[in-house]
Design a protein around this motif. Structure first.
Motif, PDB file in Angstrom:
ATOM      1  N   UNK A   1     -42.707  20.082 -28.480  1.00  0.00           N
ATOM      2  CA  UNK A   1     -41.930  19.269 -27.526  1.00  0.00           C
ATOM      3  C   UNK A   1     -41.626  20.083 -26.260  1.00  0.00           C
ATOM      4  N   UNK A   2     -41.295  21.343 -26.444  1.00  0.00           N
ATOM      5  CA  UNK A   2     -41.006  22.213 -25.301  1.00  0.00           C
ATOM      6  C   UNK A   2     -42.256  22.430 -24.455  1.00  0.00           C
ATOM      7  N   UNK A   3     -43.396  22.651 -25.101  1.00  0.00           N
ATOM      8  CA  UNK A   3     -44.653  22.852 -24.370  1.00  0.00           C
ATOM      9  C   UNK A   3     -45.023  21.600 -23.580  1.00  0.00           C
ATOM     10  N   UNK A   4     -44.921  20.435 -24.202  1.00  0.00           N
ATOM     11  CA  UNK A   4     -45.242  19.179 -23.517  1.00  0.00           C
ATOM     12  C   UNK A   4     -44.267  18.932 -22.364  1.00  0.00           C
ATOM     13  N   UNK A   5     -42.988  19.195 -22.592  1.00  0.00           N
ATOM     14  CA  UNK A   5     -41.974  19.022 -21.552  1.00  0.00           C
ATOM     15  C   UNK A   5     -42.271  19.933 -20.354  1.00  0.00           C
ATOM     16  N   UNK A   6     -42.578  21.198 -20.614  1.00  0.00           N
ATOM     17  CA  UNK A   6     -42.900  22.133 -19.526  1.00  0.00           C
ATOM     18  C   UNK A   6     -44.169  21.705 -18.787  1.00  0.00           C
ATOM     19  N   UNK A   7     -45.156  21.230 -19.531  1.00  0.00           N
ATOM     20  CA  UNK A   7     -46.395  20.778 -18.899  1.00  0.00           C
ATOM     21  C   UNK A   7     -46.138  19.588 -17.976  1.00  0.00           C
ATOM     22  N   UNK A   8     -45.324  18.631 -18.425  1.00  0.00           N
ATOM     23  CA  UNK A   8     -44.985  17.470 -17.587  1.00  0.00           C
ATOM     24  C   UNK A   8     -44.187  17.898 -16.352  1.00  0.00           C
ATOM     25  N   UNK A   9     -43.276  18.852 -16.527  1.00  0.00           N
ATOM     26  CA  UNK A   9     -42.531  19.373 -15.378  1.00  0.00           C
ATOM     27  C   UNK A   9     -43.462  20.062 -14.386  1.00  0.00           C
ATOM     28  N   UNK A  10     -44.428  20.793 -14.898  1.00  0.00           N
ATOM     29  CA  UNK A  10     -45.406  21.461 -14.046  1.00  0.00           C
ATOM     30  C   UNK A  10     -46.168  20.443 -13.206  1.00  0.00           C
ATOM     31  N   UNK A  11     -46.663  19.386 -13.835  1.00  0.00           N
ATOM     32  CA  UNK A  11     -47.397  18.334 -13.122  1.00  0.00           C
ATOM     33  C   UNK A  11     -46.501  17.692 -12.062  1.00  0.00           C
ATOM     34  N   UNK A  12     -45.256  17.384 -12.426  1.00  0.00           N
ATOM     35  CA  UNK A  12     -44.318  16.766 -11.494  1.00  0.00           C
ATOM     36  C   UNK A  12     -44.058  17.675 -10.294  1.00  0.00           C
ATOM     37  N   UNK A  13     -43.858  18.950 -10.533  1.00  0.00           N
ATOM     38  CA  UNK A  13     -43.587  19.876  -9.442  1.00  0.00           C
ATOM     39  C   UNK A  13     -44.805  20.033  -8.530  1.00  0.00           C
ATOM     40  N   UNK A  14     -46.000  20.024  -9.100  1.00  0.00           N
ATOM     41  CA  UNK A  14     -47.209  20.097  -8.274  1.00  0.00           C
ATOM     42  C   UNK A  14     -47.342  18.863  -7.385  1.00  0.00           C
ATOM     43  N   UNK A  15     -47.075  17.685  -7.930  1.00  0.00           N
ATOM     44  CA  UNK A  15     -47.158  16.444  -7.147  1.00  0.00           C
ATOM     45  C   UNK A  15     -46.112  16.443  -6.035  1.00  0.00           C
ATOM     46  N   UNK A  16     -44.887  16.837  -6.363  1.00  0.00           N
ATOM     47  CA  UNK A  16     -43.830  16.891  -5.348  1.00  0.00           C
ATOM     48  C   UNK A  16     -44.174  17.906  -4.266  1.00  0.00           C
ATOM     49  N   UNK A  17     -44.760  19.027  -4.647  1.00  0.00           N
ATOM     50  CA  UNK A  17     -45.149  20.040  -3.664  1.00  0.00           C
ATOM     51  C   UNK A  17     -46.194  19.497  -2.699  1.00  0.00           C
ATOM     52  N   UNK A  18     -47.157  18.762  -3.203  1.00  0.00           N
ATOM     53  CA  UNK A  18     -48.198  18.190  -2.345  1.00  0.00           C
ATOM     54  C   UNK A  18     -47.589  17.174  -1.378  1.00  0.00           C
ATOM     55  N   UNK A  19     -46.765  16.283  -1.908  1.00  0.00           N
ATOM     56  CA  UNK A  19     -46.178  15.245  -1.060  1.00  0.00           C
ATOM     57  C   UNK A  19     -45.201  15.814  -0.033  1.00  0.00           C
ATOM     58  N   UNK A  20     -44.397  16.798  -0.435  1.00  0.00           N
ATOM     59  CA  UNK A  20     -43.432  17.368   0.502  1.00  0.00           C
ATOM     60  C   UNK A  20     -44.105  18.268   1.528  1.00  0.00           C
ATOM     61  N   UNK A  21     -45.253  18.834   1.168  1.00  0.00           N
ATOM     62  CA  UNK A  21     -45.995  19.685   2.103  1.00  0.00           C
ATOM     63  C   UNK A  21     -46.376  18.901   3.354  1.00  0.00           C
ATOM     64  N   UNK A  22     -46.722  17.641   3.172  1.00  0.00           N
ATOM     65  CA  UNK A  22     -47.130  16.797   4.298  1.00  0.00           C
ATOM     66  C   UNK A  22     -45.969  16.510   5.254  1.00  0.00           C
ATOM     67  N   UNK A  23     -44.735  16.674   4.788  1.00  0.00           N
ATOM     68  CA  UNK A  23     -43.553  16.413   5.617  1.00  0.00           C
ATOM     69  C   UNK A  23     -43.112  17.633   6.425  1.00  0.00           C
ATOM     70  N   UNK A  24     -43.720  18.800   6.176  1.00  0.00           N
ATOM     71  CA  UNK A  24     -43.326  20.013   6.890  1.00  0.00           C
ATOM     72  C   UNK A  24     -43.979  20.037   8.268  1.00  0.00           C
ATOM     73  N   UNK A  25     -43.180  20.437   9.251  1.00  0.00           N
ATOM     74  CA  UNK A  25     -43.718  20.557  10.590  1.00  0.00           C
ATOM     75  C   UNK A  25     -42.689  21.145  11.536  1.00  0.00           C
TER      76      UNK A  25
END
Length: 168
Positions: free
Chosen positions: A64-88
């Protein structure tokens, strides 16, 4: 005689309408490296705990911990991509503007007259990608300071020199 003329708010230039210059796309690689380092440590702690603690509940919770961390990793990568486009950032005649953030979008405008000093910094990883951060320190409140990460080293140096001549 003292007069206090009202200013037409519609005639004031809007900072939101300024076209922002994007930061270097190589900075996204640095964000990825930092995320993977963080999660490698977290996965390592979970695996280490499973191997060192000989309790049944640890083995039951492990996947459960491994799956939870993996899902958090995916979420953080997606947020990083989307927020990167807002930097300027943008430089105008009298101020510098920097915008960032996805869920909490923040746009900071610093007038040149408030700038106390400037620094250009490079981390070990940023040097490998020829990137730097420009730190603008202001007079007054601590919330007015500005840090623009993800600039090429040449661009950060050029902006630093330009701002130095403007404030002197």
């Amino acid at each position: 005689m003292f007069t206090n003329i009202e200013i037409d708010i519609d005639s004031i230039p809007k900072a939101e309408m300024v076209k922002l210059n994007p930061i270097s796309k190589s900075y996204l690689k640095i964000l990825y490296i930092n995320i993977f380092i963080q999660y490698s440590i977290l996965f390592g702690i979970v695996i280490l705990a499973k191997n060192l603690i000989e309790e049944d509940w640890v083995s039951n919770v492990f996947w459960y911990a491994i799956i939870f961390l993996f899902l958090l990793l995916i979420l953080q990568l997606v947020i990083s991509i989307l927020s990167f486009k807002k930097r300027g950032y943008a430089l105008r005649n009298h101020d510098i503007i920097y915008a960032k953030g996805l869920l909490m979008h923040k746009r900071t405008t610093v007038p040149f007259i408030r700038i106390q000093h400037l620094e250009t910094k490079q981390s070990f990883i940023a040097k490998k990608f020829n990137l730097a951060s420009l730190h603008v320190y202001t007079a007054g409140e601590s919330g007015g300071d500005l840090s623009i990460s993800g600039l090429t080293f040449e661009e950060a140096t050029r902006i630093n020199q330009l701002l130095t001549t403007k404030i002197n």
